[in-house]
Write a protein that holds these residues in place. Structure first.
Motif, short mmCIF file in Angstrom:
data_model
loop_
_atom_site.label_atom_id
_atom_site.label_comp_id
_atom_site.label_asym_id
_atom_site.label_seq_id
_atom_site.Cartn_x
_atom_site.Cartn_y
_atom_site.Cartn_z
N THR A 84 0.85 -1.19 0.00
CA THR A 84 0.00 0.00 0.00
C THR A 84 0.89 1.25 0.00
OG1 THR A 84 -0.12 -0.06 2.41
CG2 THR A 84 -1.90 -1.16 1.21
N GLY A 186 -3.17 -3.41 9.53
CA GLY A 186 -3.50 -3.49 8.11
C GLY A 186 -3.35 -4.93 7.66
N GLN A 217 -8.19 -1.38 13.10
CA GLN A 217 -8.35 -1.33 11.66
C GLN A 217 -9.24 -0.14 11.31
OE1 GLN A 217 -9.78 -5.57 10.95
NE2 GLN A 217 -7.82 -5.59 9.89
N ILE A 240 -3.59 1.24 5.26
CA ILE A 240 -4.26 0.09 5.87
C ILE A 240 -5.54 -0.29 5.11
CG2 ILE A 240 -3.23 0.24 8.15
CD1 ILE A 240 -5.67 1.81 9.12
N ARG A 241 -5.55 0.01 3.82
CA ARG A 241 -6.70 -0.33 2.97
C ARG A 241 -6.52 -1.77 2.49
NH1 ARG A 241 -7.60 0.29 -2.54
NH2 ARG A 241 -9.66 1.03 -3.19
N ALA A 288 -2.84 6.57 8.61
CA ALA A 288 -2.94 5.22 9.17
C ALA A 288 -2.32 5.15 10.56
CB ALA A 288 -2.26 4.20 8.25
#
Ligand code: AN7
Length: 350
Positions: A84, A186, A217, A240-241, A288
């Motif tokens: 990410t 994540g 999360q 953290i997608r 994040a």
């Protein structure tokens, strides 16, 4: 000269006589005591671990220095990861240091600009796929099976080994483990690593106990909280997608063995914590990173009493990585003519 973490914690790391000992300056990051938020949320002692002070600006460098040392030891000429953003920046740096072919696969359009700039600047081959992190990770797994390429995602156990040194540093700095450890989640490598580090230090007699692990999360990317894969994860905190974390099981073990929780925080809660960190504590973490503080705030508001307790929030990455969000989330600059009176007026000095 700063010693290599590989040397400093050699007793706890998978080294052989052939493992190269080197450093790009990672680790030994600051543990900063809160001045404002500690009192505001009634914490006995609140600390922020500034992992954005690592050479590529995130905690990923801890695991990467170890994983790339082992890749070099094993004769790899190429390394690869899905990311990410932060893992790609870190792999690109350590790969460049050793002259390895470094290939990173990132989700097109969902990686912060600073991270993309880093991967490109370090000379990595950057592939932006029309897909998310979970799909990128699956592709990298297939590539590493088919070709002689070392995979440096945290499914590589050497990444976890290096990353656990964060726990050692916290204990070394505080003299014992904190009561509570707040951390964003994540792909779940970091929570896995910290728990491993705390357990090992406790077993070695270097800490009297283990902390309660509090993982957070983003609400739109909370597979562990929801207990099912999230096909289309969404959050402003692109780091953290992630909808199908590689270290899912290990994160649950960390949660349950420590008596902790893995919960979610909304994008608004993340942004609010991100602003508080910067404006009240002088700490600029990326969105994040702020999930750790957002989680602490949510927990305290939900009834968790931290009076007399020591808590550490891991600030996993540097705010500079994501300038777009910074500019959107704060007051815009004031544009004025180049005149003293105009400036005085706008500052409302009374
Ligand atoms: C700033 O770079 O997964 O739970 O590919 O960049 O160990 O995944 C980044 C994750 C928290 C979550 N904070 O840690 C990647 C990647 C920041 C991050 C996390 C990430 P893990």
């Amino acid at each position: 000269m700063k010693p290599s973490i590989l040397q400093k914690y050699s007793d706890f790391l998978p080294l052989t006589d052939n493992t190269p000992i080197y450093t790009l300056g990672e680790c030994d990051t600051p543990l900063v005591r809160s001045r404002v938020l500690e009192k505001e949320f009634g914490v006995g002692a609140l600390y922020f671990k500034l992992e954005g002070c690592n050479p590529t600006g995130s905690f990923k460098d801890r695991g990467m220095v170890m994983a790339v040392a082992k890749a070099v030891e094993e004769g790899s000429k190429a390394i690869m990861c899905a990311s990410t953003g932060n893992t790609s920046a870190s792999a690109a740096a350590y790969g460049a240091y050793w002259g390895l072919m470094t290939c990173v696969i990132v989700p097109h359009g969902n990686i912060a600009m600073g991270k993309l700039a880093q991967a490109v600047a370090y000379g990595a081959r950057v592939i932006a796929i029309d897909g998310n992190f979970d799909q990128a990770l699956s592709l990298v797994r297939q590539m590493a099976e088919k070709h002689p390429i070392a995979m440096v995602n945290s499914v590589n156990p050497n990444r976890i080994e290096g990353q656990k040194t964060g726990a050692f540093e916290i204990v070394d700095a505080l003299g014992d483990v904190p009561d509570y450890h707040f951390i964003p989640v994540g792909n779940a490598g970091n929570i896995t690593s910290y728990w491993k580090g705390y357990v090992e230090y406790n077993n070695a007699g270097k800490a009297s106990k283990r902390p309660v692990m509090m993982g957070f999360q983003a609400e739109g990317a909370a597979p562990i909280v929801k207990d099912h894969i999230v096909e289309n994860p969404e959050t402003i905190a692109t780091a953290i997608r992630i909808g199908n974390p590689a270290s899912w099981e290990k994160a649950i073990i960390a949660r349950d063995e420590s008596g902790g929780v893995i919960d979610s925080v909304t994008d608004n809660e993340i942004l609010s914590a991100y602003n508080m960190l910067a404006t009240k504590e002088g700490i600029f973490g990326e969105p994040a990173s702020a999930a750790s503080l957002a989680g602490l705030i949510k927990s305290v508001n939900g009834g968790l009493n931290l009076a007399g307790k020591t808590a550490v929030c891991i600030i996993t990455g540097n705010g500079l990585k994501d300038p777009d969000i910074a500019l959107k989330a704060a007051k815009p600059p004031i544009k004025l003519p180049s005149k003293l009176e105009a400036i005085e007026q706008s500052l409302d000095l009374g």
